[in-house]
Write a protein that holds these residues in place. Structure first.
Motif, PDB file in Angstrom:
ATOM      1  N   ILE A   1       1.979  61.009  20.400  1.00  0.00           N
ATOM      2  CA  ILE A   1       0.686  60.672  21.011  1.00  0.00           C
ATOM      3  C   ILE A   1       0.609  59.179  21.308  1.00  0.00           C
ATOM      4  O   ILE A   1       0.125  58.769  22.379  1.00  0.00           O
ATOM      5  CB  ILE A   1      -0.461  61.107  20.074  1.00  0.00           C
ATOM      6  CG1 ILE A   1      -0.518  62.643  19.976  1.00  0.00           C
ATOM      7  CG2 ILE A   1      -1.799  60.568  20.574  1.00  0.00           C
ATOM      8  CD1 ILE A   1      -1.491  63.155  18.939  1.00  0.00           C
ATOM      9  N   SER A   2       1.112  58.365  20.386  1.00  0.00           N
ATOM     10  CA  SER A   2       1.065  56.911  20.585  1.00  0.00           C
ATOM     11  C   SER A   2       1.886  56.506  21.796  1.00  0.00           C
ATOM     12  O   SER A   2       1.441  55.715  22.638  1.00  0.00           O
ATOM     13  CB  SER A   2       1.592  56.197  19.329  1.00  0.00           C
ATOM     14  OG  SER A   2       0.801  56.502  18.201  1.00  0.00           O
ATOM     15  N   ILE A   3       3.081  57.083  21.906  1.00  0.00           N
ATOM     16  CA  ILE A   3       3.950  56.730  23.040  1.00  0.00           C
ATOM     17  C   ILE A   3       3.336  57.206  24.351  1.00  0.00           C
ATOM     18  O   ILE A   3       3.315  56.464  25.348  1.00  0.00           O
ATOM     19  CB  ILE A   3       5.353  57.333  22.831  1.00  0.00           C
ATOM     20  CG1 ILE A   3       6.049  56.666  21.635  1.00  0.00           C
ATOM     21  CG2 ILE A   3       6.195  57.164  24.084  1.00  0.00           C
ATOM     22  CD1 ILE A   3       7.382  57.271  21.279  1.00  0.00           C
ATOM     23  N   THR A   4       2.831  58.442  24.362  1.00  0.00           N
ATOM     24  CA  THR A   4       2.222  58.973  25.591  1.00  0.00           C
ATOM     25  C   THR A   4       1.008  58.150  26.007  1.00  0.00           C
ATOM     26  O   THR A   4       0.864  57.778  27.186  1.00  0.00           O
ATOM     27  CB  THR A   4       1.815  60.438  25.367  1.00  0.00           C
ATOM     28  OG1 THR A   4       2.951  61.194  24.959  1.00  0.00           O
ATOM     29  CG2 THR A   4       1.245  61.028  26.644  1.00  0.00           C
ATOM     30  N   TYR A   5       0.157  57.855  25.030  1.00  0.00           N
ATOM     31  CA  TYR A   5      -1.032  57.062  25.336  1.00  0.00           C
ATOM     32  C   TYR A   5      -0.641  55.674  25.815  1.00  0.00           C
ATOM     33  O   TYR A   5      -1.198  55.147  26.790  1.00  0.00           O
ATOM     34  CB  TYR A   5      -1.915  56.971  24.087  1.00  0.00           C
ATOM     35  CG  TYR A   5      -3.172  56.169  24.290  1.00  0.00           C
ATOM     36  CD1 TYR A   5      -4.262  56.700  24.972  1.00  0.00           C
ATOM     37  CD2 TYR A   5      -3.265  54.870  23.803  1.00  0.00           C
ATOM     38  CE1 TYR A   5      -5.419  55.963  25.175  1.00  0.00           C
ATOM     39  CE2 TYR A   5      -4.420  54.124  23.997  1.00  0.00           C
ATOM     40  CZ  TYR A   5      -5.496  54.665  24.675  1.00  0.00           C
ATOM     41  OH  TYR A   5      -6.623  53.933  24.867  1.00  0.00           O
ATOM     42  N   SER A   6       0.367  55.085  25.148  1.00  0.00           N
ATOM     43  CA  SER A   6       0.800  53.736  25.507  1.00  0.00           C
ATOM     44  C   SER A   6       1.354  53.711  26.923  1.00  0.00           C
ATOM     45  O   SER A   6       1.056  52.810  27.710  1.00  0.00           O
ATOM     46  CB  SER A   6       1.849  53.255  24.503  1.00  0.00           C
ATOM     47  OG  SER A   6       2.386  52.024  24.901  1.00  0.00           O
ATOM     48  N   ARG A   7       2.181  54.726  27.255  1.00  0.00           N
ATOM     49  CA  ARG A   7       2.758  54.750  28.599  1.00  0.00           C
ATOM     50  C   ARG A   7       1.685  54.953  29.662  1.00  0.00           C
ATOM     51  O   ARG A   7       1.751  54.353  30.739  1.00  0.00           O
ATOM     52  CB  ARG A   7       3.800  55.862  28.680  1.00  0.00           C
ATOM     53  CG  ARG A   7       5.081  55.541  27.929  1.00  0.00           C
ATOM     54  CD  ARG A   7       6.092  56.661  28.079  1.00  0.00           C
ATOM     55  NE  ARG A   7       7.349  56.314  27.426  1.00  0.00           N
ATOM     56  CZ  ARG A   7       8.399  57.132  27.360  1.00  0.00           C
ATOM     57  NH1 ARG A   7       8.326  58.333  27.908  1.00  0.00           N
ATOM     58  NH2 ARG A   7       9.501  56.742  26.747  1.00  0.00           N
TER      59      ARG A   7
ATOM     60  N   GLU B   1       4.323  41.175  31.108  1.00  0.00           N
ATOM     61  CA  GLU B   1       4.512  40.613  29.772  1.00  0.00           C
ATOM     62  C   GLU B   1       3.333  40.958  28.854  1.00  0.00           C
ATOM     63  O   GLU B   1       3.515  41.410  27.718  1.00  0.00           O
ATOM     64  CB  GLU B   1       4.677  39.096  29.861  1.00  0.00           C
ATOM     65  CG  GLU B   1       4.917  38.434  28.516  1.00  0.00           C
ATOM     66  CD  GLU B   1       5.148  36.940  28.650  1.00  0.00           C
ATOM     67  OE1 GLU B   1       5.429  36.293  27.627  1.00  0.00           O
ATOM     68  OE2 GLU B   1       5.045  36.414  29.775  1.00  0.00           O
ATOM     69  N   GLU B   2       2.118  40.753  29.350  1.00  0.00           N
ATOM     70  CA  GLU B   2       0.950  41.037  28.524  1.00  0.00           C
ATOM     71  C   GLU B   2       0.834  42.539  28.232  1.00  0.00           C
ATOM     72  O   GLU B   2       0.478  42.940  27.112  1.00  0.00           O
ATOM     73  CB  GLU B   2      -0.313  40.538  29.227  1.00  0.00           C
ATOM     74  CG  GLU B   2      -0.358  39.006  29.350  1.00  0.00           C
ATOM     75  CD  GLU B   2      -1.651  38.544  29.992  1.00  0.00           C
ATOM     76  OE1 GLU B   2      -2.525  39.398  30.201  1.00  0.00           O
ATOM     77  OE2 GLU B   2      -1.778  37.342  30.279  1.00  0.00           O
ATOM     78  N   ILE B   3       1.172  43.351  29.246  1.00  0.00           N
ATOM     79  CA  ILE B   3       1.127  44.797  29.026  1.00  0.00           C
ATOM     80  C   ILE B   3       2.147  45.195  27.975  1.00  0.00           C
ATOM     81  O   ILE B   3       1.868  46.002  27.079  1.00  0.00           O
ATOM     82  CB  ILE B   3       1.414  45.541  30.349  1.00  0.00           C
ATOM     83  CG1 ILE B   3       0.457  45.046  31.443  1.00  0.00           C
ATOM     84  CG2 ILE B   3       1.293  47.038  30.159  1.00  0.00           C
ATOM     85  CD1 ILE B   3       0.780  45.588  32.801  1.00  0.00           C
ATOM     86  N   ASN B   4       3.352  44.633  28.095  1.00  0.00           N
ATOM     87  CA  ASN B   4       4.407  44.962  27.121  1.00  0.00           C
ATOM     88  C   ASN B   4       4.011  44.530  25.710  1.00  0.00           C
ATOM     89  O   ASN B   4       4.326  45.221  24.726  1.00  0.00           O
ATOM     90  CB  ASN B   4       5.717  44.297  27.524  1.00  0.00           C
ATOM     91  CG  ASN B   4       6.306  44.919  28.774  1.00  0.00           C
ATOM     92  OD1 ASN B   4       6.068  46.081  29.070  1.00  0.00           O
ATOM     93  ND2 ASN B   4       7.089  44.145  29.522  1.00  0.00           N
ATOM     94  N   ASN B   5       3.338  43.391  25.617  1.00  0.00           N
ATOM     95  CA  ASN B   5       2.890  42.940  24.289  1.00  0.00           C
ATOM     96  C   ASN B   5       1.889  43.915  23.689  1.00  0.00           C
ATOM     97  O   ASN B   5       1.949  44.248  22.502  1.00  0.00           O
ATOM     98  CB  ASN B   5       2.282  41.541  24.383  1.00  0.00           C
ATOM     99  CG  ASN B   5       3.338  40.477  24.627  1.00  0.00           C
ATOM    100  OD1 ASN B   5       4.506  40.667  24.299  1.00  0.00           O
ATOM    101  ND2 ASN B   5       2.925  39.356  25.207  1.00  0.00           N
ATOM    102  N   ILE B   6       0.946  44.358  24.558  1.00  0.00           N
ATOM    103  CA  ILE B   6      -0.037  45.341  24.090  1.00  0.00           C
ATOM    104  C   ILE B   6       0.667  46.613  23.627  1.00  0.00           C
ATOM    105  O   ILE B   6       0.361  47.187  22.577  1.00  0.00           O
ATOM    106  CB  ILE B   6      -1.061  45.657  25.199  1.00  0.00           C
ATOM    107  CG1 ILE B   6      -1.902  44.404  25.520  1.00  0.00           C
ATOM    108  CG2 ILE B   6      -1.961  46.820  24.801  1.00  0.00           C
ATOM    109  CD1 ILE B   6      -2.816  44.568  26.710  1.00  0.00           C
ATOM    110  N   GLN B   7       1.663  47.050  24.423  1.00  0.00           N
ATOM    111  CA  GLN B   7       2.397  48.262  24.068  1.00  0.00           C
ATOM    112  C   GLN B   7       3.165  48.082  22.764  1.00  0.00           C
ATOM    113  O   GLN B   7       3.218  48.988  21.921  1.00  0.00           O
ATOM    114  CB  GLN B   7       3.359  48.646  25.188  1.00  0.00           C
ATOM    115  CG  GLN B   7       4.068  49.978  24.940  1.00  0.00           C
ATOM    116  CD  GLN B   7       5.037  50.308  26.036  1.00  0.00           C
ATOM    117  OE1 GLN B   7       5.676  49.429  26.601  1.00  0.00           O
ATOM    118  NE2 GLN B   7       5.169  51.591  26.356  1.00  0.00           N
ATOM    119  N   LYS B   8       3.763  46.899  22.566  1.00  0.00           N
ATOM    120  CA  LYS B   8       4.506  46.633  21.325  1.00  0.00           C
ATOM    121  C   LYS B   8       3.583  46.727  20.120  1.00  0.00           C
ATOM    122  O   LYS B   8       3.924  47.349  19.104  1.00  0.00           O
ATOM    123  CB  LYS B   8       5.158  45.252  21.390  1.00  0.00           C
ATOM    124  CG  LYS B   8       6.356  45.167  22.313  1.00  0.00           C
ATOM    125  CD  LYS B   8       6.924  43.764  22.347  1.00  0.00           C
ATOM    126  CE  LYS B   8       8.092  43.671  23.306  1.00  0.00           C
ATOM    127  NZ  LYS B   8       8.635  42.281  23.379  1.00  0.00           N
TER     128      LYS B   8
END
Length: 582
Positions: free
Chosen positions: A29-35, A283-290
């Motif tokens: 769920i975390s990965i799906t929501y994050s993507r 970059e900011e999106i990737n940080n949020i995803q991390k």
């Protein structure tokens, strides 16, 4: 007990259940929501980037349109057209003065050139060379503006010569009333004007931003060495140059994932292109995803640890019972499990303790019965040895009496008394090795008298072995065996050596003779429970071997190594644990 494979363990199964039912769904769920969130934000970021490039393209388009309108003002100027019609009536300075009137009204124009029928009038910066083939560039033109690629020019300023990059608007000068063609007008602007228009979009060193024409030739670039080169070899070039969309982006891979955002300038079809790595763009999106994934990962770890804790908590009593069962399998019946629980596991622990107690009672009963059996067997074996040995000894004295005088008979009887003192002592089954050696020495005294000193017995006993207790009367039958098979009826000289030493937890005693050895047929029958009325040695060795096994276990006893004509070695192996120090 059969060892349980790790993937069959109850704790592992509980952990797998926790992962499958809790951790994996949370992570999924975390990965799906994050993507999903990343894709939404990415599209927003991309639209914003496209918009900024589009606005910059509009800005440049405004600059170019302004220059085109200015060129129209020049070529439609009545005074200039009159001078062009009557060129012979006006001098070079007249044309320069007219052109100066135009250039002084603009700060962005560097040079204005007027070319007609081989003559050229120029106002503004002094160009040393001209890099254009005007006729070729404007051959198909009918008076509309033509934008020429940026070129490097040598400019003379004061007393020095400098390099400058100019992009040029060229158009044919045609009188729209008479359609007469008078020549060409070229307006040169410094390339820096274009760079200043888009420079604000370069917000990172990994960002590349430039302007190219329809053919992919670079018109403006912060790196001036790239001006005039082509982008045709770039992975994104074909899609950008052939795209029908005025504003869009292309994703491509150039060692790393990149995005090429472009916008088309309406005035001349030029493209303003901005390439940037997706890592920087998002970059900011990737940080949020991390952070989101890290939070989901930590949550999953906490859930797994929580399940592992409870699995250990509830399987620990079973692990304790398993350890107790392992020790019971190894023979330790004194162990008990300590499971304090009011559930079924506690009842199982109590049942296990009761079962071990019952086993201990039964095994102790069996041990006592077995010990009684051993004592009876030992008494029978002792009773078997004594009469037979007495017979042999008396038989020896008979032969001595025939051969020698009374002194020899006295010595033999004295030795016999010492032997009988030990052999008839049924109250002691174990004696020290030193006492056993003394017994053998007395026995040899009698045998030497019988065989006229033809027997030589040597001792090589480690001093720390003399105090060890051993089964009574185990050496004499072996020595007797060496004498019987070593001398026989020929009365040859015989050398016997007794060696004793410890090896780890074992006491090793080796009796070696240099007799003729034992034939294979006789050797096979030595440890069989058959009697031989002529030779007692076979019964004696079998007796000794059985007694040692009864005292020390089936892994211990006698081992005979012999070779006809090369002597015999009898090796006795006793367990030091079962042998005691006196």
């Amino acid at each position: 007990m059969k060892r349980i494979k790790i993937y069959h363990a109850l704790r592992v199964k509980l952990g797998i259940i926790a992962i499958v039912l809790i951790a994996l769904p949370v992570i999924a769920i975390s990965i799906t929501y994050s993507r999903t969130v990343k894709e939404i934000i990415k599209n927003k970021y991309t639209d914003t980037a496209i918009q900024s490039v589009f606005e910059t393209g509009d800005k440049i388009d405004f600059i170019l349109q302004d220059i085109e309108e200015f060129s129209t003002v020049i070529i439609s100027n009545t005074n200039l057209l009159e001078m062009l019609k009557n060129e012979s009536e006006y001098g070079y300075d007249d044309f320069k003065n007219t052109l100066r009137g135009f250039i002084t009204s603009r700060d962005d124009i560097e040079v204005i050139d007027l070319v007609m029928q081989g003559r050229k009038y120029s106002i503004g910066a002094t160009k040393i060379t001209s890099a254009y083939s005007i006729q070729k560039a404007l051959m198909d033109s009918s008076g509309q503006p033509v934008w020429l690629p940026t070129k490097k020019e040598n400019i003379e300023i004061l007393s020095g010569i400098f390099d400058k990059y100019y992009f040029t608007l060229a158009r044919r000068i045609i009188d729209f009333n008479t359609l007469d063609d008078y020549g060409y007008l070229m307006i040169n602007m410094e390339e820096v004007i274009l760079e200043q228009a888009y420079k604000s979009l370069i917000d990172d060193e990994n960002v590349e931003l430039f302007i190219c024409d329809k053919n992919g030739v670079i018109i403006s670039h912060p790196d001036k060495s790239k001006i005039g080169t082509t982008i045709r070899y770039k992975r994104y070039a074909n899609e950008v140059l052939t795209s029908k969309d005025n504003n869009s982006y292309v994703q491509y891979k150039d060692k790393i994932d990149k995005v090429a955002i472009y916008s088309t300038i309406d005035s001349n079809g030029w493209k303003i292109i901005k390439t940037i790595s997706t890592g920087y763009l998002y970059e900011e999106i990737n940080n949020i995803q991390k952070y989101f994934l890290l939070g989901g990962f930590l949550y999953g770890i906490v859930i797994i640890l929580f399940m592992i804790f409870f699995s250990i908590r509830y399987t620990e009593p079973m692990m304790k019972m398993k350890k107790v069962i392992n020790k019971v399998e190894q023979g330790d019946l004194t162990v008990r499990t300590e499971v304090h629980s009011n559930d079924e596991i506690g009842q199982l622990g109590d049942s296990l303790n009761n079962m071990i107690s019952e086993m201990e009672v039964l095994i102790n009963k069996l041990v006592k019965e077995e010990q009684a059996k051993k004592e009876v067997e030992l008494e029978a074996l002792h009773a078997q040895i004594n009469p037979h040995f007495l017979y042999n000894t008396l038989n020896t004295i008979k032969w001595m009496a025939k051969i020698q005088g009374n002194k020899s008979v006295s010595r033999a009887i004295t030795a016999l008394i010492k032997l009988l003192r030990i052999s008839t002592n049924l109250g002691r089954d174990m004696i020290t090795l030193e006492e056993e050696i003394d017994y053998v020495k007395n026995y040899i005294v009698i045998q030497k008298l019988r065989f006229n000193e033809a027997i030589n017995l040597n001792y090589n006993i480690d001093s720390d072995c003399l105090g060890l207790t051993v089964p009574k009367l185990f050496l004499q039958p072996i020595v007797e065996n060496s004498i019987i098979y070593g001398i026989g009826d020929e009365n040859n000289e015989l050398n016997i050596e007794i060696k004793a030493f410890t090896r780890g937890e074992d006491l090793i005693i080796e009796i070696t003779d240099d007799g003729p050895g034992i034939e294979d047929e006789i050797l096979e029958k030595i440890f069989k429970s058959q009697t031989d009325r002529n030779k007692f040695s076979k019964v004696g060795l079998n007796n000794v071997n059985q007694r040692i096994k009864l005292y020390c276990g089936s892994d211990y006893g006698l081992q005979i190594e012999t070779k006809v004509g090369a002597g015999t070695l009898v090796r006795v192996r006793l367990n030091v644990k079962d042998v005691k120090y006196s």
